[in-house]
Every structure is written in C-alpha cells, then in structure tokens.
Design a protein around this motif. Sequence first.
Motif, PDB file in Angstrom:
ATOM      1  N   ASN A  95      23.694  83.789   1.765  1.00 37.75           N
ATOM      2  CA  ASN A  95      23.697  84.791   0.702  1.00 37.75           C
ATOM      3  C   ASN A  95      22.770  84.336  -0.409  1.00 37.75           C
ATOM      4  O   ASN A  95      22.845  83.208  -0.878  1.00 37.75           O
ATOM      5  CB  ASN A  95      25.112  84.972   0.136  1.00 37.75           C
ATOM      6  N   SER A  96      21.895  85.207  -0.826  1.00 35.78           N
ATOM      7  CA  SER A  96      20.958  84.882  -1.898  1.00 35.78           C
ATOM      8  C   SER A  96      21.322  85.703  -3.126  1.00 35.78           C
ATOM      9  O   SER A  96      21.348  86.935  -3.075  1.00 35.78           O
ATOM     10  CB  SER A  96      19.524  85.190  -1.449  1.00 35.78           C
ATOM     11  N   ASN A  97      21.586  85.026  -4.217  1.00 33.95           N
ATOM     12  CA  ASN A  97      21.890  85.693  -5.470  1.00 33.95           C
ATOM     13  C   ASN A  97      20.800  85.368  -6.486  1.00 33.95           C
ATOM     14  O   ASN A  97      20.222  84.291  -6.456  1.00 33.95           O
ATOM     15  CB  ASN A  97      23.242  85.227  -6.031  1.00 33.95           C
ATOM     16  N   LYS A  98      20.563  86.281  -7.379  1.00 35.61           N
ATOM     17  CA  LYS A  98      19.591  86.051  -8.436  1.00 35.61           C
ATOM     18  C   LYS A  98      20.347  85.783  -9.725  1.00 35.61           C
ATOM     19  O   LYS A  98      21.293  86.484 -10.056  1.00 35.61           O
ATOM     20  CB  LYS A  98      18.669  87.249  -8.599  1.00 35.61           C
ATOM     21  N   ILE A  99      19.908  84.726 -10.418  1.00 34.38           N
ATOM     22  CA  ILE A  99      20.489  84.409 -11.720  1.00 34.38           C
ATOM     23  C   ILE A  99      19.355  84.308 -12.731  1.00 34.38           C
ATOM     24  O   ILE A  99      18.196  84.074 -12.370  1.00 34.38           O
ATOM     25  CB  ILE A  99      21.285  83.084 -11.702  1.00 34.38           C
ATOM     26  N   ILE A 100      19.685  84.526 -13.974  1.00 27.80           N
ATOM     27  CA  ILE A 100      18.700  84.370 -15.035  1.00 27.80           C
ATOM     28  C   ILE A 100      18.958  83.032 -15.705  1.00 27.80           C
ATOM     29  O   ILE A 100      20.047  82.793 -16.235  1.00 27.80           O
ATOM     30  CB  ILE A 100      18.783  85.523 -16.051  1.00 27.80           C
ATOM     31  N   LYS A 101      17.956  82.162 -15.639  1.00 29.67           N
ATOM     32  CA  LYS A 101      18.063  80.835 -16.214  1.00 29.67           C
ATOM     33  C   LYS A 101      17.265  80.791 -17.509  1.00 29.67           C
ATOM     34  O   LYS A 101      16.144  81.284 -17.576  1.00 29.67           O
ATOM     35  CB  LYS A 101      17.542  79.793 -15.225  1.00 29.67           C
ATOM     36  N   THR A 102      17.842  80.198 -18.539  1.00 31.19           N
ATOM     37  CA  THR A 102      17.198  80.112 -19.844  1.00 31.19           C
ATOM     38  C   THR A 102      16.689  78.704 -20.080  1.00 31.19           C
ATOM     39  O   THR A 102      17.420  77.730 -19.902  1.00 31.19           O
ATOM     40  CB  THR A 102      18.190  80.496 -20.964  1.00 31.19           C
ATOM     41  N   HIS A 103      15.412  78.606 -20.465  1.00 25.45           N
ATOM     42  CA  HIS A 103      14.782  77.338 -20.819  1.00 25.45           C
ATOM     43  C   HIS A 103      14.416  77.396 -22.298  1.00 25.45           C
ATOM     44  O   HIS A 103      14.052  78.453 -22.808  1.00 25.45           O
ATOM     45  CB  HIS A 103      13.514  77.103 -19.997  1.00 25.45           C
ATOM     46  N   ASN A 104      14.494  76.253 -22.983  1.00 28.82           N
ATOM     47  CA  ASN A 104      14.130  76.181 -24.396  1.00 28.82           C
ATOM     48  C   ASN A 104      13.004  75.186 -24.601  1.00 28.82           C
ATOM     49  O   ASN A 104      13.011  74.098 -24.019  1.00 28.82           O
ATOM     50  CB  ASN A 104      15.333  75.778 -25.250  1.00 28.82           C
ATOM     51  N   LEU A 105      12.054  75.560 -25.467  1.00 30.29           N
ATOM     52  CA  LEU A 105      10.965  74.652 -25.827  1.00 30.29           C
ATOM     53  C   LEU A 105      11.523  73.451 -26.569  1.00 30.29           C
ATOM     54  O   LEU A 105      11.182  72.315 -26.287  1.00 30.29           O
ATOM     55  CB  LEU A 105       9.935  75.389 -26.697  1.00 30.29           C
ATOM     56  N   ILE A 106      12.408  73.709 -27.523  1.00 34.63           N
ATOM     57  CA  ILE A 106      13.103  72.665 -28.279  1.00 34.63           C
ATOM     58  C   ILE A 106      14.591  72.799 -27.944  1.00 34.63           C
ATOM     59  O   ILE A 106      15.302  73.598 -28.560  1.00 34.63           O
ATOM     60  CB  ILE A 106      12.868  72.805 -29.807  1.00 34.63           C
ATOM     61  N   PRO A 107      15.091  72.054 -26.968  1.00 39.35           N
ATOM     62  CA  PRO A 107      16.477  72.210 -26.527  1.00 39.35           C
ATOM     63  C   PRO A 107      17.514  71.924 -27.614  1.00 39.35           C
ATOM     64  O   PRO A 107      18.636  72.412 -27.538  1.00 39.35           O
ATOM     65  CB  PRO A 107      16.602  71.204 -25.387  1.00 39.35           C
TER      66      PRO A 107
END
Length: 160
Positions: A95-107
């Motif tokens: 099963n393939s699910n799509k998720i939205i991952k958030t990246h930050n320049l300054i974590p």
Amino acid sequence: MALHKLFVDDFKDEQFTLLAIHCALDDFRMAYLLNKHLNIGLKRKDHDLDFEYTEASFSIYEWEDEDQFMTWYLTSNVCKKEENTLTSSGSLFENSNKIIKTHNLIPEYKNVNYMLKIENEGNLFSEKKTISKIQEIPQVVTVYSVDTTQLKSIENLIFD
C-alpha cells in the motif's frame, strides 16, 4: 555511514541581522509588501536554496543596496513536500500512501514563515525602525529579531 561536521568560522565574523516573520502570505506577495513598505527592491533569485540531504527547496529573494553597502535576503523557512510512504499489510501488494512532510530552513524556529537576512557590513542600520515598518503590514502577524549566536543551523544562512 560516516558523520561529517563542518565548522564555518568565517561566517561568525560576518555582520548581519536576522528577522523572523510570521505571515501566511505566499512568498511573492510577502516580497512585494516588503518592497513597498521598506522601499527596497527584492527580486526572486534564479535558483532556490536546495538542500539535497533533506530534499527540500526554499524560495529566496535578494536585493543589493549598493548605496548603503547592504544586501537583503528574504527566504522561506518552510518547505512542504509530498512524499510516498510504503506500508506493509502482510499481503502480496504494497500500500502506498502520500504524506506531506514539512522541512524548515532554520529548524529552531519551526513556526516562522519567513527569514529576512540583512548583511550590513558595519554600516548604520536601524533594526527597530525596520521591524516597526514591517509590523505596519496588516498581513504580518509578528516580526522579531533572532539571536544568531544561539542558532545551531546557522550554516543554512550561507546563500552565496
């Protein structure tokens, strides 16, 4: 896998101001409003900031004030990217699910939408006046100065 650390001593000597901006506007609209209220000329750079190790890309705008020997950078602090995740259900098919991952320049500042970096080469620069003008923009929730000496991810602010 080997772990490599990069120490950037020369960057600590560079004089710049870093402002954190909380605002839900798109990057081009934020740049337009900053240009209008601060009387500057931010323009989108040809290439975004790309970080291969996180597979994230951040928009960046730049303006060189040759009269004051200052360079202004507006960059997004948030990159949202859709990624596939594989989950095994014990059957023949995955099963393939799509998720939205958030990246930050300054974590360290995950809730900040934009970073405004002003390289001022030792010239007179009124940080309070700039913050005051940015706060006059109705769409800006808040803006404040960031203590760059406490940042662990300061190397992400090297734009050249």
